[in-house]
Design a protein around this motif. Structure first.
Motif, PDB file in Angstrom:
ATOM      1  N   ASP A 211       0.847  -1.189   0.000  1.00 21.65           N
ATOM      2  CA  ASP A 211       0.000   0.000   0.000  1.00 21.65           C
ATOM      3  C   ASP A 211       0.886   1.244   0.000  1.00 21.65           C
ATOM      4  O   ASP A 211       1.635   1.479   0.940  1.00 21.65           O
ATOM      5  CB  ASP A 211      -0.891  -0.036   1.257  1.00 21.65           C
ATOM      6  CG  ASP A 211      -1.742   1.217   1.383  1.00 21.65           C
ATOM      7  OD1 ASP A 211      -1.899   1.936   0.367  1.00 21.65           O
ATOM      8  OD2 ASP A 211      -2.249   1.477   2.488  1.00 21.65           O
ATOM      9  N   ILE A 212       0.803   2.016  -1.081  1.00 17.71           N
ATOM     10  CA  ILE A 212       1.642   3.223  -1.167  1.00 17.71           C
ATOM     11  C   ILE A 212       0.804   4.503  -1.098  1.00 17.71           C
ATOM     12  O   ILE A 212       1.234   5.561  -1.543  1.00 17.71           O
ATOM     13  CB  ILE A 212       2.523   3.228  -2.447  1.00 17.71           C
ATOM     14  CG1 ILE A 212       1.665   3.180  -3.721  1.00 17.71           C
ATOM     15  CG2 ILE A 212       3.507   2.084  -2.450  1.00 17.71           C
ATOM     16  CD1 ILE A 212       2.468   3.538  -4.972  1.00 17.71           C
ATOM     17  N   SER A 213      -0.397   4.380  -0.483  1.00 17.53           N
ATOM     18  CA  SER A 213      -1.283   5.548  -0.468  1.00 17.53           C
ATOM     19  C   SER A 213      -0.700   6.729   0.325  1.00 17.53           C
ATOM     20  O   SER A 213      -1.078   7.866   0.087  1.00 17.53           O
ATOM     21  CB  SER A 213      -2.670   5.175   0.050  1.00 17.53           C
ATOM     22  OG  SER A 213      -2.575   4.544   1.297  1.00 17.53           O
ATOM     23  N   SER A 214       0.212   6.471   1.246  1.00 15.08           N
ATOM     24  CA  SER A 214       0.815   7.596   1.983  1.00 15.08           C
ATOM     25  C   SER A 214       2.061   8.150   1.310  1.00 15.08           C
ATOM     26  O   SER A 214       2.623   9.135   1.781  1.00 15.08           O
ATOM     27  CB  SER A 214       1.221   7.183   3.399  1.00 15.08           C
ATOM     28  OG  SER A 214       0.198   6.479   4.015  1.00 15.08           O
ATOM     29  N   LEU A 215       2.507   7.500   0.235  1.00 21.01           N
ATOM     30  CA  LEU A 215       3.716   7.979  -0.437  1.00 21.01           C
ATOM     31  C   LEU A 215       3.400   9.180  -1.312  1.00 21.01           C
ATOM     32  O   LEU A 215       2.578   9.103  -2.210  1.00 21.01           O
ATOM     33  CB  LEU A 215       4.323   6.881  -1.319  1.00 21.01           C
ATOM     34  CG  LEU A 215       5.372   5.954  -0.719  1.00 21.01           C
ATOM     35  CD1 LEU A 215       6.032   5.156  -1.821  1.00 21.01           C
ATOM     36  CD2 LEU A 215       6.415   6.733   0.050  1.00 21.01           C
TER      37      LEU A 215
END
Lengths: 126, 133
Positions: free
Chosen positions: B48-52
């Motif tokens: 999950d890279i949603s905070s990147l």
């Protein structure tokens, strides 16, 4: 701001984010500028053996912009044209650093002298 | 050193990247993840890279490496949650993340992984049945 370690890359990204937010760049514009800075700072570190980045806020009439200048005293780039080509790499990367970051900004200037170093200056206007 | 934690849910490993990744953290994730796949026999990896907020070509390459390594170890990787601004920037940068499967969010990524793990297992059953005949 110095670029001496991969920790510094994170600090450069954060600084560019702060400056471009201050200039009220849109989220996409911010992301492009931060990504370009990340690529160029990595080049400075990996190929230039470290160096410096300087920040300038620009004002041209009503236009505002952010200019970043990456400078190293590394070996220099013998063939700038070739280095700008996608897929060309002298290291272990994907060869997108220079050509890719050029596409992410409005103005791109590179000055490199073999044996003396490289300076890449990029500007993005709001 | 700071490390990114890897959660296990059945046959799937879940990684949520919530820090501004510097190079060492990214390399450590690559090592930890391959070790965990072998250790747990995981069949899928969900990243999950949603905070990147930034994916530069280095992080792109690490994601690609992880996908390739997990495939070699008989697991599949799906990357989820990419922010629109990151997607636009990646394309303009010239990176297409070859070999990486993506899904819009965690839920869709999980469904995609589960379906393809099941399809894999069904194929193995069929080939076992043919061998028995």
């Amino acid at each position: 701001m110095p670029i001496r370690s991969s920790q510094d890359l994170v600090l450069v990204r954060q600084a560019v984010r702060t400056w471009s937010a201050e200039l009220k760049f849109s989220l996409v514009e911010q992301t492009k500028m931060v990504t370009a800075a990340s690529e160029l700072a990595r080049n400075t570190l990996d190929y230039g053996g470290g160096g410096e980045v300087t920040f300038h806020m620009l004002q041209d009439g009503l236009r505002k912009g952010l200019r970043l200048s990456f400078e190293d005293r590394g070996p220099g780039i013998p063939d700038v044209e070739l280095a700008l080509r996608d897929g060309y790499t002298s290291g272990g990367g994907m060869g997108l650093g220079l050509g890719g970051s050029k596409r992410l900004v409005n103005e791109f200037e590179i000055v490199s002298k073999v044996g003396e170093g490289t300076r890449v200056t990029v500007t993005r206007w709001k | 050193m700071e490390r990114i934690s890897i959660l296990r849910m059945g046959r799937i490993l879940i990684v949520t990247i919530q820090v501004d990744m510097h190079d060492q953290i990214a390399m450590a994730l690559q090592d930890d993840l391959t070790a965990r796949i072998v250790e747990t026999g995981a069949r899928g990896v969900l990243i999950d890279i949603s905070s990147l907020e930034v994916v530069d070509s280095f992080i792109g390459r690490i994601l690609g490496n992880i996908a390739t390594m997990s495939r070699v170890l008989d697991a599949q990787t799906v990357v989820v949650g990419m922010q629109p601004a990151v997607a636009i920037t990646l394309v303009e940068l010239g990176m297409s993340l070859p070999g990486i499967r993506t899904a819009l969010n965690l839920e869709k990524g999980m469904a995609l992984l589960q379906a393809s793990i099941e399809a894999d297992e069904a194929a193995i059953e069929v080939s076992d049945a043919i061998l028995e005949e």
